[in-house]
Design an enzyme around this catalytic site. Structure first.
Site, PDB file in Angstrom:
ATOM      1  N   TYR A  78      -9.314   3.064  -4.670  1.00  0.00           N
ATOM      2  CA  TYR A  78      -8.301   4.105  -4.898  1.00  0.00           C
ATOM      3  C   TYR A  78      -8.299   4.730  -6.289  1.00  0.00           C
ATOM      4  CZ  TYR A  78      -6.630   2.100  -0.608  1.00  0.00           C
ATOM      5  OH  TYR A  78      -6.548   1.643   0.668  1.00  0.00           O
TER       6      TYR A  78
ATOM      7  N   ASP B 225     -14.892  -1.707   9.418  1.00  0.00           N
ATOM      8  CA  ASP B 225     -15.718  -2.038   8.259  1.00  0.00           C
ATOM      9  C   ASP B 225     -16.738  -3.105   8.636  1.00  0.00           C
ATOM     10  OD1 ASP B 225     -14.244  -0.231   6.821  1.00  0.00           O
ATOM     11  OD2 ASP B 225     -12.896  -1.723   5.958  1.00  0.00           O
TER      12      ASP B 225
ATOM     13  N   GLY C 205      -6.832   5.584   5.376  1.00  0.00           N
ATOM     14  CA  GLY C 205      -6.336   6.493   4.336  1.00  0.00           C
ATOM     15  C   GLY C 205      -6.759   7.925   4.605  1.00  0.00           C
TER      16      GLY C 205
ATOM     17  N   GLU D 219     -13.505  -5.962   9.401  1.00  0.00           N
ATOM     18  CA  GLU D 219     -12.118  -5.739   9.812  1.00  0.00           C
ATOM     19  C   GLU D 219     -11.958  -4.350  10.400  1.00  0.00           C
ATOM     20  OE1 GLU D 219      -9.138  -5.221   6.683  1.00  0.00           O
ATOM     21  OE2 GLU D 219     -10.742  -5.067   5.222  1.00  0.00           O
TER      22      GLU D 219
ATOM     23  N   ARG E 119     -10.805   2.804  11.727  1.00  0.00           N
ATOM     24  CA  ARG E 119     -12.025   2.670  10.939  1.00  0.00           C
ATOM     25  C   ARG E 119     -12.449   1.206  10.958  1.00  0.00           C
ATOM     26  NH1 ARG E 119     -10.451   3.382   5.647  1.00  0.00           N
ATOM     27  NH2 ARG E 119     -11.283   1.315   5.245  1.00  0.00           N
TER      28      ARG E 119
ATOM     29  N   SER F 110      -6.085  -3.083   2.106  1.00  0.00           N
ATOM     30  CA  SER F 110      -6.454  -2.438   0.843  1.00  0.00           C
ATOM     31  C   SER F 110      -6.995  -3.382  -0.216  1.00  0.00           C
ATOM     32  CB  SER F 110      -5.273  -1.650   0.263  1.00  0.00           C
ATOM     33  OG  SER F 110      -5.162  -0.430   0.917  1.00  0.00           O
TER      34      SER F 110
ATOM     35  N   ASN G 170      -9.277  -1.018  10.400  1.00  0.00           N
ATOM     36  CA  ASN G 170      -8.149  -0.367   9.750  1.00  0.00           C
ATOM     37  C   ASN G 170      -7.592   0.639  10.749  1.00  0.00           C
ATOM     38  OD1 ASN G 170      -6.533   1.287   8.070  1.00  0.00           O
ATOM     39  ND2 ASN G 170      -7.742   0.653   6.303  1.00  0.00           N
TER      40      ASN G 170
ATOM     41  N   GLU H  89       0.811  -1.223   0.000  1.00  0.00           N
ATOM     42  CA  GLU H  89       0.000   0.000   0.000  1.00  0.00           C
ATOM     43  C   GLU H  89       0.845   1.274   0.000  1.00  0.00           C
ATOM     44  OE1 GLU H  89      -3.495  -0.496   2.803  1.00  0.00           O
ATOM     45  OE2 GLU H  89      -2.337  -2.282   3.266  1.00  0.00           O
TER      46      GLU H  89
END
Length: 308
Positions: free
Chosen positions: A218, A259, A278, A272, A257, A152, A274, A20
């Site tokens: 992305y 998900d 980002g 998951e 974050r 990612s 994070n 990433e």
């Protein structure tokens, strides 16, 4: 007596060597600019080019970690910074290391009685005995195949036919020794940021493709994001409560974050965490923070203030 933040020399750690890297470089540039615009003495440090042991020698007193993926989000950098005595943003060693491992994170959530998708774990060492038919019989079709330790959405495959399962697992093995095969969650996808223990407005993700892969995250401009997510008050409260439990149970701090996806019956399932989200123009964390009233610059300054 600790100097005020504006007087400290701050390293923005970005780039690195993970899959990433490009995303991290973009996040790092945005964070660096936001800090400098507010008068912070911030400097970009690409950890691919500069060893972390140099930070002390170069007089850095604090680190804004915006490294994504392995090496940046898995407890390694956190351990070095603690050893050097440099405060840093985001989660500590244990929660960074744990949440990088999707399988063990899910096992922990399951142990706490939190909802996760059914899964089968395959490792390279037991792949010789792998029986695709048994897995399909247990989990049904379609299936999601993913490496346990990549972020990612690298190495993911949606498997619609049993005969494609073997090669999907082999593909995921290119990225990790451990692969998860999960029942397909057919419902909505939500990304829910948490800042300083407060759950921010959830974001609903609507990818143009079949699932939210690297390209959708992305590159593509066809992915649509809804924040507010369009949930009823009751459903949003349910989602936020679940995310807070998920965040606390793995020991997150600062910002992260979580998900979440719904299954065919509309039930929330944790996917998951994070721990270094980002921070680019496509990123979700700033989107939710904006609904809460934070500008991008205020958000970056807040994350820095939460560094420990």
């Amino acid at each position: 007596m600790m100097k005020p933040l504006k007087q400290q020399k701050i390293a923005v750690l970005y780039g690195g060597t993970s899959a990433e890297r490009e995303v991290s470089l973009n996040s790092g540039k945005a964070v660096l600019e936001a800090l400098r615009n507010q008068g912070f003495n911030a400097h970009g440090v690409d950890t691919k080019a500069v060893g972390l042991e140099q930070l002390k020698l170069q007089g850095f007193e604090r680190a804004f970690n915006i490294l994504h993926g392995r090496g940046g989000e898995d407890g390694t950098v956190q351990g070095v910074l603690e050893f050097l005595g440099i405060p840093y943003t985001g989660c500590g060693i244990l929660s960074s290391s744990l949440t990088m491992d999707k399988m063990r994170t899910k096992m922990l959530w399951k142990g706490f009685g939190l909802p996760v998708a059914d899964m089968v774990v395959v490792t390279k060492s037991d792949f010789a005995e792998f029986n695709a038919e048994q897995v399909v019989a247990k989990l049904g079709l379609p299936l999601m195949v993913k490496p346990s330790l990549e972020g990612s959405s690298v190495g993911l495959t949606k498997v619609k036919h049993g005969e494609a399962l073997q090669s999907a697992v082999e593909y995921a093995f290119q990225y990790d020794e451990t692969v998860l095969i999960e029942e397909w969650l057919a419902g909505e996808e939500y990304s829910v940021p948490v800042l300083d223990g407060e759950v921010l407005p959830p974001i609903r993700i609507q990818p143009a493709a079949e699932f939210y892969d690297y390209n959708a995250k992305y590159i593509s401009d066809d992915t649509r994001y809804f924040c507010p997510a369009g949930l009823s008050e009751e459903r949003e409260r349910e989602l936020k409560d679940l995310v807070k439990l998920a965040y606390d149970s793995v020991g997150c701090r600062g910002w992260s974050r979580v998900d979440v996806m719904t299954d065919g019956k509309g039930r929330f399932n944790l996917v998951e965490v994070n721990t270094t989200p980002g921070m680019t123009s496509h990123s979700l964390f700033p989107m939710a923070a904006k609904v809460k009233g934070y500008s991008f610059e205020q958000l970056v300054a807040k994350i820095l203030e939460l560094s420990v």
